[in-house]
Scaffold this motif. Sequence first.
Motif, PDB file in Angstrom:
ATOM      1  N   ILE A  46      -2.471   6.357   4.731  1.00  0.00           N
ATOM      2  CA  ILE A  46      -2.356   6.461   6.406  1.00  0.00           C
ATOM      3  C   ILE A  46      -1.003   5.005   6.323  1.00  0.00           C
ATOM      4  N   SER A  47      -0.816   4.087   5.039  1.00  0.00           N
ATOM      5  CA  SER A  47      -0.031   3.362   4.677  1.00  0.00           C
ATOM      6  C   SER A  47       1.980   3.565   5.037  1.00  0.00           C
ATOM      7  N   ALA A  48       1.359   4.943   3.514  1.00  0.00           N
ATOM      8  CA  ALA A  48       2.832   5.441   3.410  1.00  0.00           C
ATOM      9  C   ALA A  48       3.385   6.414   4.832  1.00  0.00           C
ATOM     10  N   ALA A  49       2.329   6.829   4.846  1.00  0.00           N
ATOM     11  CA  ALA A  49       2.519   7.904   6.726  1.00  0.00           C
ATOM     12  C   ALA A  49       3.294   7.017   7.698  1.00  0.00           C
ATOM     13  N   PHE A  50       2.453   6.262   7.859  1.00  0.00           N
ATOM     14  CA  PHE A  50       3.016   4.758   9.038  1.00  0.00           C
ATOM     15  C   PHE A  50       4.859   5.013   9.039  1.00  0.00           C
ATOM     16  N   ALA A  84      -5.100   2.520 -20.014  1.00  0.00           N
ATOM     17  CA  ALA A  84      -6.335   2.075 -19.129  1.00  0.00           C
ATOM     18  C   ALA A  84      -7.155   2.711 -18.656  1.00  0.00           C
ATOM     19  N   PHE A  85      -6.614   4.322 -18.269  1.00  0.00           N
ATOM     20  CA  PHE A  85      -6.839   4.949 -18.391  1.00  0.00           C
ATOM     21  C   PHE A  85      -8.324   5.854 -19.501  1.00  0.00           C
ATOM     22  N   ALA A  86      -7.553   5.517 -20.652  1.00  0.00           N
ATOM     23  CA  ALA A  86      -8.086   5.584 -21.879  1.00  0.00           C
ATOM     24  C   ALA A  86      -9.609   4.693 -22.120  1.00  0.00           C
ATOM     25  N   VAL A  87      -9.494   4.100 -21.161  1.00  0.00           N
ATOM     26  CA  VAL A  87     -11.052   2.687 -21.615  1.00  0.00           C
ATOM     27  C   VAL A  87     -11.618   3.699 -20.891  1.00  0.00           C
ATOM     28  N   GLY A  88     -11.491   4.323 -19.636  1.00  0.00           N
ATOM     29  CA  GLY A  88     -12.249   4.442 -18.407  1.00  0.00           C
ATOM     30  C   GLY A  88     -12.050   4.259 -17.462  1.00  0.00           C
ATOM     31  N   ALA A  89     -11.092   3.465 -16.921  1.00  0.00           N
ATOM     32  CA  ALA A  89     -10.882   2.979 -15.801  1.00  0.00           C
ATOM     33  C   ALA A  89     -10.402   3.996 -14.797  1.00  0.00           C
ATOM     34  N   THR A  90     -10.988   4.232 -13.210  1.00  0.00           N
ATOM     35  CA  THR A  90     -10.548   4.819 -12.269  1.00  0.00           C
ATOM     36  C   THR A  90      -9.878   4.565 -11.903  1.00  0.00           C
ATOM     37  N   LYS A  91      -9.331   5.673 -11.000  1.00  0.00           N
ATOM     38  CA  LYS A  91      -7.483   5.003 -10.902  1.00  0.00           C
ATOM     39  C   LYS A  91      -7.420   4.140 -10.041  1.00  0.00           C
ATOM     40  N   TRP A  92      -7.708   3.306  -8.615  1.00  0.00           N
ATOM     41  CA  TRP A  92      -7.790   2.284  -8.405  1.00  0.00           C
ATOM     42  C   TRP A  92      -8.211   1.110  -9.010  1.00  0.00           C
ATOM     43  N   ILE A 106      -9.969   4.705  -1.005  1.00  0.00           N
ATOM     44  CA  ILE A 106      -8.292   4.073  -0.905  1.00  0.00           C
ATOM     45  C   ILE A 106      -7.164   4.996  -0.721  1.00  0.00           C
ATOM     46  N   GLU A 107      -7.477   6.092  -1.620  1.00  0.00           N
ATOM     47  CA  GLU A 107      -6.611   6.954  -1.680  1.00  0.00           C
ATOM     48  C   GLU A 107      -6.232   7.340  -0.141  1.00  0.00           C
ATOM     49  N   PHE A 108      -6.937   6.938   0.579  1.00  0.00           N
ATOM     50  CA  PHE A 108      -6.430   7.549   1.880  1.00  0.00           C
ATOM     51  C   PHE A 108      -6.208   6.714   3.134  1.00  0.00           C
ATOM     52  N   GLY A 109      -6.705   5.626   2.598  1.00  0.00           N
ATOM     53  CA  GLY A 109      -5.826   3.986   2.998  1.00  0.00           C
ATOM     54  C   GLY A 109      -4.870   4.338   3.048  1.00  0.00           C
ATOM     55  N   LEU A 110      -4.252   3.705   1.371  1.00  0.00           N
ATOM     56  CA  LEU A 110      -2.994   4.264   0.821  1.00  0.00           C
ATOM     57  C   LEU A 110      -2.341   4.821   1.700  1.00  0.00           C
ATOM     58  N   ALA A 119       0.545  -1.050   0.120  1.00  0.00           N
ATOM     59  CA  ALA A 119       0.045   0.062   0.315  1.00  0.00           C
ATOM     60  C   ALA A 119       0.940   1.071  -0.115  1.00  0.00           C
ATOM     61  N   ALA A 120       1.760   1.552   0.696  1.00  0.00           N
ATOM     62  CA  ALA A 120       2.662   2.392   0.817  1.00  0.00           C
ATOM     63  C   ALA A 120       3.607   2.451  -0.130  1.00  0.00           C
ATOM     64  N   GLY A 121       4.034   1.116  -0.786  1.00  0.00           N
ATOM     65  CA  GLY A 121       4.963   1.431  -2.437  1.00  0.00           C
ATOM     66  C   GLY A 121       3.803   2.015  -3.174  1.00  0.00           C
ATOM     67  N   VAL A 122       2.853   1.177  -3.194  1.00  0.00           N
ATOM     68  CA  VAL A 122       0.844   2.024  -4.479  1.00  0.00           C
ATOM     69  C   VAL A 122       1.417   3.603  -4.748  1.00  0.00           C
ATOM     70  N   TYR A 123       0.730   4.066  -3.262  1.00  0.00           N
ATOM     71  CA  TYR A 123       0.900   5.302  -2.562  1.00  0.00           C
ATOM     72  C   TYR A 123       1.966   6.257  -3.049  1.00  0.00           C
ATOM     73  N   LEU A 124       3.015   5.954  -2.625  1.00  0.00           N
ATOM     74  CA  LEU A 124       4.501   7.045  -3.011  1.00  0.00           C
ATOM     75  C   LEU A 124       4.295   6.554  -5.039  1.00  0.00           C
ATOM     76  N   GLU A 125       4.187   6.363  -5.395  1.00  0.00           N
ATOM     77  CA  GLU A 125       4.647   5.314  -6.924  1.00  0.00           C
ATOM     78  C   GLU A 125       3.624   6.433  -7.936  1.00  0.00           C
ATOM     79  N   GLU A 126       1.978   5.931  -7.460  1.00  0.00           N
ATOM     80  CA  GLU A 126       0.853   6.216  -8.175  1.00  0.00           C
ATOM     81  C   GLU A 126       0.299   7.562  -7.441  1.00  0.00           C
ATOM     82  N   TYR A 127       0.444   8.011  -6.718  1.00  0.00           N
ATOM     83  CA  TYR A 127      -0.705   9.073  -6.374  1.00  0.00           C
ATOM     84  C   TYR A 127      -0.233   9.718  -5.090  1.00  0.00           C
ATOM     85  N   ALA A 128       0.979   9.493  -4.877  1.00  0.00           N
ATOM     86  CA  ALA A 128       1.751  10.629  -3.934  1.00  0.00           C
ATOM     87  C   ALA A 128       1.675  12.180  -4.792  1.00  0.00           C
ATOM     88  N   LYS A 129       2.043  13.399  -4.529  1.00  0.00           N
ATOM     89  CA  LYS A 129       1.935  14.773  -5.383  1.00  0.00           C
ATOM     90  C   LYS A 129       3.308  15.222  -4.992  1.00  0.00           C
TER      91      LYS A 129
END
Lengths: 269, 313, 310
Positions: free
Chosen positions: C34-38, B186-194, C28-32, B101-111
């Motif tokens: 939290i994991s990273a901020a751990f 994947a985004f182009a066919v309408g997938a959400t981020k998750w 979901i983004e928030f949950g992720l 979860a942390a890895g995914v956050y840092l690569e895909e979500y973190a601004k």
Amino acid sequence: MVATQRKTTQKKRFNDVVKAESRNLDFYYADGTQALKNVNLDVYENKITALIGPSGCGKSTFLRSFNRMHDLYTGNRYDGQIVLHPDNTNILDKKVDPIEVRMRISMVFQKPNPFPKSIYENVAYGLRVRGEANTHVLDEKVEEALKGASLWEEVKDRLHDLAFNLSGGQQQRLCIARALATEPEIMLFDEPTSALDPIATVNIEELMSELKKKLSILIVTHNMQQAARISDYCAYMYLGELVEHDLTDKIFTNPSKKETEDYITGKFG
Amino acid sequence: MAENNAKQLKDLDQIRALIQKHKKNDFIFAFIGMFIIASLTITLLILFLDLFFDGYPRLGLEFFSNYPSRKAIQAGILSAWIGSSLVLIVTFLVAVPMGIAAGVYLEEYAKKNWLSDLIEINVSNLAGVPSIIYGLLALGLFVYSFGLGQSILTAGLTLALLMLPVVIVATRESIRAIPVHIREAAFAVGATKWQVVLNHVIPYSYGGILTGVIIGMARAIGETAPVITIGALTFIAFLPPSPIGTEAPFLNFDWLQSGFTVLPIQMFNWISRPQYEFHVNAAATGAVIIVLTALMNGFAIKLRYDVRKKIKW
Amino acid sequence: MAINVMQDTVISPKLSKSFRRNFIERIIEFGLLISAAFAVFITTAIVYVLVSEAIPFFEYVSVYEFLTDTVWTPNYSIKRYGILALISGTLTTTFIALLVAVPLGTITAIYLSEFASHKVRETIKPILELLVGVPTVVFGYFALMLVTPFLQTIYPDLTTFNMLGPGIVMGIMIVPYIASVSEDAMRAVPMSMREGAYAMGATRFQTAIRVIAPAATSGIVASYILAISRAVGETMIVAIAAGQQPTFTFNPVDSAATITAYIVSVALGDLEHGGIGYQSIFAAGLTLLVMTLVLNILGHWVRKKYTERY
């Protein structure tokens, strides 16, 4: 209502139905560079509109605005509108969900980019994202899309093979099938044949002419012969601005602007 | 003219001699390099073989089914290997989901902002903190502040903290290998981020993540210092309550609070005894640990090799 | 042009944002997050626990005494807490380890990066990785049972517990760290530099020593710093083979406890929660954390310098 009203107020330039139009479209990348300057362009229903111009002229940026691809990267900013008909929706509106836009307007990329999944799953993915889980419906639509992309005959016996095992041209047709499966209103092509050999290119071009019977096409191409061969309308862009937009025949035989003529005759670009 | 030629030829001879000399240096260095690597490998091989030969007399089925005992010959590692397994279950269940979860956050979500910078710095810093410090953290926090005691749960959580950076780094590296155009498709066919993350990013980086998880688990098996620091007992002649009950819901969690020992602590305990017979037990335990970790690491290295070979975007 | 006539556009319900879907995405983004901020939480917790447990200790022992006294006798009737007695052991074993690991690791790195063929490299790197995976308790066994007895055949006066044996074993353990980080640094040197050197008629050895190694200096230095950090924090090898008696000495043949070995020895005994003995391991741990933190930051900084250069 609104749509009909609009038709009466606007002088019709060509005899075709407008499917989408950009109005005063500006686009800024996150670093502040302005990639599009006040672009006004109509996309006509059941026609192929080709965007030409030298690299960096903003044609891909313009294309990617149509399905809000720029929203994926923070800091990008649109000004102006892209209005989709017949419902007269500004798809750049903040209240419009980019995901919904992408469900109506699909895209085929420069390099074939199938998912590392089976052929079947590649085509079915757009449907699955829409919540379609019924196997019969999926089977039917996958077959239909693969037929529409003239790939069915080649792959019908190996639908569950990995998509990576297909040739480059087949992969690109698979990507078209993937984009087609969700029955989009407009299909965007970003230099779809630049990574393909000549035979595969011809296949894709023929396919596009077939596809326009069902939907509207906006294509970016580097290849002027290609634009001349397949498009009905052609737009020449330079430095983020739309220089000229007209029937393809007109652009290639008698362009009204000097810059367009220079580009087309190869004096520039 | 002839003189000049002769001079040039003489120069050429000199150059050739010089090259010969330099090439000798090349050869000598290459030899030294190979010699060092070979002797390192051979030394280790000897050490391992010695471990096996020392421990060999004890390596039988009974060794795995006996409790530790005051008599070296009867002593076994039953409580240790069961303890290690149970601790690793906790570690796995905590570190793997959180790390991914942390890895995914840092690569895909973190601004790019202060928060993601802060997280980045902390993750890379944690990887360099000595393991015994994690033991002290667990002693102060889990054992006393949270009141979890010197239990399997505490040990599992402690090792999970150690494993977390490994999983995060592996996840990020393999996610980074996925080209942007696959996400855009994947985004182009309408997938959400998750949906993009769940259907594409995680499945395509699965091999790399698994490699990291196995390497992290192998490390957790051998970790000794932090587990000693939280006060794991070194002499355990009982088993934790079974996680599987006879009555519905067939699962019980009493084992989490149980005292325990693990393989490396058992080995350490036997090394610390003065009697030679216990050193034999230590060697046998060491052999078991080495085989386990080497198998896991070897599998992970092979897996990574295969993944790199297989996926060409 | 007529196209410019602005019309009010409408948003069909189908196109407006789906509240439910956006809500789920946010959760979901928030949950992720939290994991990273751990990770931040763990760091904070480490500092908090060490400092809060060490504070009462420093009320009992002054910081000055802690840092300057050379006697560490928590079990004697006259208790003295001079961390230098532990630091001397830590530094001595680390120094011995570096004497072994720096030359071996550097030569291995140069060999792998500049001399070895692709095939050789692909065979050796997995071996090095396997070496990294060997648990330290096993290395401790080697130090006590094999290396020290071997050293005793050369130097018969050597005691069973000494710093030389574990130092050497620790050095062997660290070789792969230095080799792999240094090799990465050397491989990051652009090919054009190598070509430039070869084009002038340099041999492999000359290219490696005169061009590649200097260009990769910061990466190589970073690998040494990381190695020091590893050695300082290493616990089981020294706890098993160097002895657990705190002594202020830099003599490798002496037995002495390191910071880490002291923590282990206290943890093995009966700990009275809140007692001075309990608090002393947190003070020792804090010292260790500061040492490794400084090294890690330094290493990070040096390493960053070389990645920026190319």
